[in-house]
Structure formats: structure tokens, C-alpha cells
Design a protein around this motif. Structure first.
Motif, short mmCIF file in Angstrom:
data_model
loop_
_atom_site.label_atom_id
_atom_site.label_comp_id
_atom_site.label_asym_id
_atom_site.label_seq_id
_atom_site.Cartn_x
_atom_site.Cartn_y
_atom_site.Cartn_z
N TYR A 104 83.65 -8.93 91.27
CA TYR A 104 84.65 -8.03 90.70
C TYR A 104 84.03 -6.66 90.45
O TYR A 104 82.91 -6.55 89.96
N ARG A 136 93.36 -9.25 90.60
CA ARG A 136 93.21 -8.99 89.18
C ARG A 136 92.82 -10.30 88.50
O ARG A 136 93.44 -11.35 88.74
N GLY A 137 91.81 -10.24 87.66
CA GLY A 137 91.32 -11.48 87.06
C GLY A 137 91.05 -11.36 85.58
O GLY A 137 91.02 -10.25 85.02
N ALA A 188 92.79 -15.74 88.08
CA ALA A 188 92.94 -14.53 88.88
C ALA A 188 94.21 -14.62 89.69
O ALA A 188 94.74 -15.71 89.93
N CYS A 211 89.36 -8.32 81.36
CA CYS A 211 90.07 -8.27 82.63
C CYS A 211 89.18 -7.58 83.65
O CYS A 211 88.27 -6.81 83.30
#
Length: 122
Positions: A109, A34-35, A50, A95
């Protein structure tokens, strides 16, 4: 349908703090990175931080020591605690979720939120 929804943005004075949240729905992201990224007007999207697990985090150099990323997989949520904010931190914060540890490129991503505006006044 997978959705990432950010919240917590707003207007803050220089030196202040904000906590951003990003709730995911439509699937679980326990095994995903998750970043957070940000994009200021006229600039490219920039990596912020992240997290893969509580002990596996990475940050852009300019954010180290000021920002902290965390996650709560029970809530499918990732957080970004921001402190010592400066006007240069003004941007839309996004996000994202992906599969590669240490990834800093937006291209790595797979899922993105719509963004939340953070404005830091001087």
C-alpha cells in the motif's frame, strides 16, 4: 499533497458497532484499492479489509461476517462498518490506498492515514 484522514473511532462496549470513514484528498483513488489495517500496542500492523469495487472485497478471516468495507468514489471515501466488536478489536485503525488486488501486506500500500483509535471495553 495526498492525505488520507480517518474518523469515527472511539470507545464502545463489547458487542457494539462503529463506522469508520477515511476521506482522501490531493488526488482521486478511483482506480486504487482502498484498505483498512489495524495495530494494537506491541503488535504488528494487521490487515483488516480492502476493496477495489463493490463486488471485489477481501477480508482477514477474523473480520469476516463482522466487518463490512465499502467505498464512495464520488466522495473519495472508504468506510469500515464494524459490528460485534470484542476487546481484541482494540487498536489504532489505519486506512490505506494501493494498487494490488487481494493485497494484505502493508508493504503493498502506497498511501496511509494517521489512524483513529478504537477501544472496545468488556
Amino acid at each position: 499533497q495526498v492525505q488520507l484522514v480517518e474518523s469515527g473511532g472511539g470507545l464502545v462496549q463489547a458487542g457494539g458497532s462503529l463506522r469508520l470513514s477515511c476521506v482522501a484528498s490531493g488526488r482521486t483513488f478511483e482506480t486504487y484499492v482502498r484498505g483498512w489495517f489495524r495495530q494494537a500496542p506491541g503488535k504488528e500492523r494487521e490487515f483488516v479489509a480492502a476493496i477495489r469495487a463493490y463486488d471485489n472485497t477481501w477480508y482477514a478471516d477474523s473480520m469476516k461476517g463482522r466487518f463490512t468495507i465499502s467505498r464512495d468514489d464520488a466522495k473519495n471515501t472508504v468506510y469500515l462498518q464494524m459490528g460485534g466488536l470484542i476487546p481484541e478489536d482494540t487498536a489504532v485503525y489505519y486506512c490505506a490506498a494501493g494498487r494490488y488486488i487481494n493485497a494484505q501486506s502493508p508493504n503493498l500500500y502506497d498511501y496511509w492515514g494517521q489512524g483513529t483509535q478504537v477501544t472496545v471495553s468488556s
